[in-house]
Write a protein that holds these residues in place. Sequence first.
Motif, PDB file in Angstrom:
ATOM      1  N   GLN A  70      45.215   7.918  37.762  1.00 42.19           N
ATOM      2  CA  GLN A  70      45.932   8.796  36.845  1.00 42.19           C
ATOM      3  C   GLN A  70      46.726   9.840  37.627  1.00 42.19           C
ATOM      4  OE1 GLN A  70      42.701  10.335  34.425  1.00 42.19           O
ATOM      5  NE2 GLN A  70      43.382   9.086  32.704  1.00 42.19           N
ATOM      6  N   PRO A  71      47.883  10.230  37.068  1.00 42.69           N
ATOM      7  CA  PRO A  71      48.635  11.307  37.717  1.00 42.69           C
ATOM      8  C   PRO A  71      47.787  12.579  37.779  1.00 42.69           C
ATOM      9  CG  PRO A  71      49.886  10.332  35.903  1.00 42.69           C
ATOM     10  CD  PRO A  71      48.514   9.736  35.867  1.00 42.69           C
ATOM     11  N   VAL A  76      42.201  17.136  37.815  1.00 44.43           N
ATOM     12  CA  VAL A  76      41.535  16.918  36.529  1.00 44.43           C
ATOM     13  C   VAL A  76      40.038  16.779  36.766  1.00 44.43           C
ATOM     14  CG1 VAL A  76      41.407  15.425  34.510  1.00 44.43           C
ATOM     15  CG2 VAL A  76      43.596  15.769  35.650  1.00 44.43           C
ATOM     16  N   ALA A  77      39.264  17.464  35.946  1.00 43.97           N
ATOM     17  CA  ALA A  77      37.807  17.415  36.067  1.00 43.97           C
ATOM     18  C   ALA A  77      37.213  16.627  34.908  1.00 43.97           C
ATOM     19  CB  ALA A  77      37.237  18.826  36.067  1.00 43.97           C
ATOM     20  N   PRO A  78      36.070  16.014  35.122  1.00 40.08           N
ATOM     21  CA  PRO A  78      35.377  15.373  33.999  1.00 40.08           C
ATOM     22  C   PRO A  78      35.045  16.411  32.932  1.00 40.08           C
ATOM     23  CG  PRO A  78      34.373  14.761  36.085  1.00 40.08           C
ATOM     24  CD  PRO A  78      35.348  15.858  36.379  1.00 40.08           C
ATOM     25  N   ALA A  79      34.957  15.970  31.680  1.00 42.21           N
ATOM     26  CA  ALA A  79      34.677  16.894  30.580  1.00 42.21           C
ATOM     27  C   ALA A  79      33.820  16.203  29.529  1.00 42.21           C
ATOM     28  CB  ALA A  79      35.972  17.379  29.958  1.00 42.21           C
ATOM     29  N   ASN A  80      33.008  16.999  28.844  1.00 41.18           N
ATOM     30  CA  ASN A  80      32.166  16.522  27.747  1.00 41.18           C
ATOM     31  C   ASN A  80      32.562  17.258  26.480  1.00 41.18           C
ATOM     32  OD1 ASN A  80      30.858  15.561  30.003  1.00 41.18           O
ATOM     33  ND2 ASN A  80      28.849  16.295  29.393  1.00 41.18           N
ATOM     34  N   GLY A  81      32.493  16.560  25.367  1.00 41.09           N
ATOM     35  CA  GLY A  81      32.744  17.189  24.082  1.00 41.09           C
ATOM     36  C   GLY A  81      31.858  16.572  23.020  1.00 41.09           C
TER      37      GLY A  81
END
Length: 163
Positions: A70-71, A76-81
């Motif tokens: 990915q650009p 970019v960091a991993p994320a949880n939602g």
Amino acid sequence: MVDAFSSDAIPAHLVTREAMALYQSKVKDDGVMFFHTSNRYADVSSVVIELARDAGLEAREMLFNPEEDQPYYDLVAPANGVVVARPDVMSAIFDSNPDWKKAEPNPAVGVWTDDYSHILGALIAGMDGGTLDPLDEVQSNNTDDVNSIEIAGQQSEEQTGTE
């Protein structure tokens, strides 16, 4: 949207039974609540999922892991939602989207209230493979005394040198 988790500190008053009741009172019947639950140490997702269950709601979780191709991957960091809503609303919105998984809380995490929050349970759940009941004895398999974890006043046989 609850997005107060910008660091690894947990504002516990925002993820309690009483807070969830307040959020529910402000959201329309067909509305959803979104919690950004990223945390390097604690399983905040399980805290929110337990709150949803306690309130008779359903929770769905998404884990975002950036792909190396990915650009701007390095930025970019991993994320949880976690999304919380009434079960019929969740089905209507998310059943056709496989990225949002029905969420099960880690058994180490219970329902938090304004009078009680069990941060140790969330930390245990946040560890790799952390699936301990909060009432169980917690011990590390590490025999190095400096890095060992001792809870409930007992040490493992490897730490004490006894059998």
